[in-house]
Design an enzyme around this catalytic site. Structure first.
Site, PDB file in Angstrom:
ATOM      1  N   GLU A  51      54.342  55.577  17.897  1.00 46.35           N
ATOM      2  CA  GLU A  51      53.289  56.560  18.698  1.00 46.35           C
ATOM      3  C   GLU A  51      52.846  56.272  19.671  1.00 46.35           C
ATOM      4  O   GLU A  51      52.860  57.234  21.256  1.00 46.35           O
ATOM      5  CB  GLU A  51      52.850  57.589  17.754  1.00 46.35           C
ATOM      6  CG  GLU A  51      53.672  57.998  16.859  1.00 46.35           C
ATOM      7  CD  GLU A  51      54.026  57.020  15.351  1.00 46.35           C
ATOM      8  OE1 GLU A  51      53.088  57.152  14.051  1.00 46.35           O
ATOM      9  OE2 GLU A  51      53.728  55.508  15.746  1.00 46.35           O
ATOM     10  N   CYS A  77      50.223  56.337  10.957  1.00 45.13           N
ATOM     11  CA  CYS A  77      49.327  56.249   9.935  1.00 45.13           C
ATOM     12  C   CYS A  77      47.641  56.825  10.391  1.00 45.13           C
ATOM     13  O   CYS A  77      47.679  57.682  11.216  1.00 45.13           O
ATOM     14  CB  CYS A  77      49.146  54.946  10.382  1.00 45.13           C
ATOM     15  SG  CYS A  77      48.153  54.297  12.463  1.00 45.13           S
ATOM     16  N   CYS A  86      47.537  56.602  14.527  1.00 49.29           N
ATOM     17  CA  CYS A  86      48.455  56.950  15.186  1.00 49.29           C
ATOM     18  C   CYS A  86      47.845  58.572  15.133  1.00 49.29           C
ATOM     19  O   CYS A  86      49.068  59.657  16.069  1.00 49.29           O
ATOM     20  CB  CYS A  86      50.136  56.899  14.732  1.00 49.29           C
ATOM     21  SG  CYS A  86      50.122  54.642  15.192  1.00 49.29           S
ATOM     22  N   ALA A 168      80.010  24.474  -0.228  1.00 50.75           N
ATOM     23  CA  ALA A 168      80.104  22.661  -0.192  1.00 50.75           C
ATOM     24  C   ALA A 168      80.921  21.850  -0.872  1.00 50.75           C
ATOM     25  O   ALA A 168      81.413  22.556  -1.577  1.00 50.75           O
ATOM     26  CB  ALA A 168      78.774  22.241  -0.460  1.00 50.75           C
ATOM     27  N   SER A 174      78.979  20.457   4.166  1.00 47.70           N
ATOM     28  CA  SER A 174      79.146  21.886   4.244  1.00 47.70           C
ATOM     29  C   SER A 174      78.728  22.260   5.849  1.00 47.70           C
ATOM     30  O   SER A 174      78.863  23.452   5.905  1.00 47.70           O
ATOM     31  CB  SER A 174      77.959  22.622   4.060  1.00 47.70           C
ATOM     32  OG  SER A 174      76.709  21.907   3.580  1.00 47.70           O
ATOM     33  N   SER A 228      58.595  21.885  -7.143  1.00 47.26           N
ATOM     34  CA  SER A 228      57.518  21.200  -8.252  1.00 47.26           C
ATOM     35  C   SER A 228      57.077  20.788  -8.297  1.00 47.26           C
ATOM     36  O   SER A 228      56.128  20.838  -9.219  1.00 47.26           O
ATOM     37  CB  SER A 228      59.020  21.392  -9.383  1.00 47.26           C
ATOM     38  OG  SER A 228      59.802  22.544  -9.644  1.00 47.26           O
ATOM     39  N   GLU A 296      67.431  31.254   1.627  1.00 44.53           N
ATOM     40  CA  GLU A 296      68.595  30.046   2.122  1.00 44.53           C
ATOM     41  C   GLU A 296      68.297  28.500   1.374  1.00 44.53           C
ATOM     42  O   GLU A 296      68.153  27.143   1.678  1.00 44.53           O
ATOM     43  CB  GLU A 296      68.721  29.755   3.658  1.00 44.53           C
ATOM     44  CG  GLU A 296      68.585  30.873   4.615  1.00 44.53           C
ATOM     45  CD  GLU A 296      69.541  30.566   5.712  1.00 44.53           C
ATOM     46  OE1 GLU A 296      69.883  29.497   5.853  1.00 44.53           O
ATOM     47  OE2 GLU A 296      69.612  31.531   6.548  1.00 44.53           O
ATOM     48  N   LEU A 301      69.188  26.648  -6.917  1.00 43.79           N
ATOM     49  CA  LEU A 301      67.411  27.956  -6.910  1.00 43.79           C
ATOM     50  C   LEU A 301      68.296  28.876  -6.600  1.00 43.79           C
ATOM     51  O   LEU A 301      67.419  30.301  -7.006  1.00 43.79           O
ATOM     52  CB  LEU A 301      66.616  27.670  -5.671  1.00 43.79           C
ATOM     53  CG  LEU A 301      65.575  28.490  -5.542  1.00 43.79           C
ATOM     54  CD1 LEU A 301      64.463  28.547  -6.297  1.00 43.79           C
ATOM     55  CD2 LEU A 301      64.754  27.779  -4.205  1.00 43.79           C
TER      56      LEU A 301
END
Length: 368
Positions: A51, A77, A86, A168, A174, A228, A296, A301
């Site tokens: 704004e 806001c 704003c 892969a 890969s 970990s 990624e 995981l």
């Protein structure tokens, strides 16, 4: 969809890689005849919101906005955060009407901006939640909505694979299954994320940088590593000047911790047995103002996140090739019934160079 709201949505989309942890908002101010007086989108955190940018543009052009209409993709806001409210800027400018695509989910706003505008005599039109512009505005800031409502980031898992699902070869090779065009497109998705997440397996096998370098960006996403046992090498490429790195671990090691902290890493222990408590990690990332988390990682995981129900959507690039036996997209383990399959909804499929990009959302995960 009103063309000026469409224009505001386009502006909001252009700021997705810039505004984190703030939402990306677009604003168009026009006279009653639809002539644009000023427009803008939210800048970096701590800088001007949409704004204010639109009002500045109008002033710079010598245009009077008194009695004008403002089209805004998110409720203005109403609180003092990194910048002033704003809604106050719009009130002081003398606009007559504000069209809002989405109410702000931030509890510090949540309707108060609209109330302030109406109390000042400004007409406010809040679009219905099912309006196409309202849906588009929420999608642009799906991570911000997730953090405000669910208290955790929106998790998007990126995978590059052959048509038969191999990420892969069995020997780990890969690079590269997908094309340069697909890799650049993947970097554009990295750029819009607040943080990129990977696992120690990927760090040890590939020593990746996981930064944005194939597309232009004014902001590098932060980096999160699930490790970990604190095996991340202090000389890993992921440590870059000026980029925050968060390592989540389960098993304390004072010497390794000190070495990684010397590289600038922030270490957090969140233990679930011998592994990192992934659910607690997402809650912690929400507190760190991470809106979109771009994953990624390797099949282990990926599988753990999927099985824990923590992934919201998959960004999959499929190459027109068959690799045969290799590493899977995710280590999910064999199912005993088709009813146990993770249900997804295809959101889009787009040709990127010779490859196919599929965006698939976990059913129900966007209903919050």
């Amino acid at each position: 969809m009103h063309p000026l709201m469409t224009q505001a949505l386009d502006l909001a989309s252009k700021g997705q890689a810039l505004t984190s942890p703030n939402p990306s908002v677009g604003c168009v101010i026009a006279d009653a005849a639809g002539q644009v007086l000023g427009q803008g989108n939210t800048q970096r955190a701590g800088e001007a919101h949409a704004e204010v940018m639109a009002l500045r543009a109008a002033r710079s052009a010598g245009r009077d906005v008194r009695g004008a209409y403002a089209y805004v993709t998110l409720e203005p806001c109403s609180h003092f955060g990194r910048t002033p409210p704003c809604c106050d800027a719009l009130i002081e400018a003398g606009v007559a009407r504000v069209v809002v695509a989405q109410q702000d989910p931030n509890p510090l706003v949540a309707g108060q901006g609209i109330a302030r505008l109406r109390a000042a005599g400004i007409t406010v039109d809040l679009l219905p939640v099912g309006d196409p512009a309202a849906i588009a505005a929420r999608e642009i800031n799906i991570g911000f909505f997730s953090r405000m409502v669910r208290k955790r980031p929106w998790v998007r898992m990126k995978i590059a694979a052959s048509l038969d699902g191999s990420t892969a070869l069995q020997n780990g090779q890969s690079q590269w299954i997908t094309s340069a065009a697909a890799r650049a497109d993947g970097h554009a998705w990295r750029a819009r994320a607040s943080a990129v997440l990977t696992g120690i397996g990927t760090v040890m096998a590939d020593n990746p940088r996981l930064d944005v370098r194939l597309v232009e960006t004014q902001r590098q996403p932060q980096l999160v590593v699930v490790d970990s046992s604190l095996q991340t090498p202090p000389d890993a490429q992921l440590f870059m000047p000026g980029r925050a790195v968060f390592i989540y671990a389960a098993i304390p090691d004072a010497a390794r911790q000190a070495a990684l902290q010397a590289c600038g890493a922030s270490i957090q222990y969140l233990r679930a047995g011998q592994q990192v408590d992934l659910d607690a990690m997402l809650a912690d990332l929400g507190q760190r103002e991470i809106n979109e988390l771009h994953v990624e990682a390797g099949q282990r995981l990926n599988g753990a996140l999927l099985q824990a129900g923590l992934v919201d959507e998959l960004l999959v690039y499929l190459a027109p090739s068959l690799l045969g036996p290799g590493r899977a997209m995710a280590a999910l383990g064999p199912l005993s019934s088709l009813t146990q399959a993770l249900a997804l909804e295809f959101k889009s499929s787009t040709a990127i160079g010779p490859d196919l990009r599929i965006l698939a959302r976990v059913k129900g995960h966007d209903r919050f």
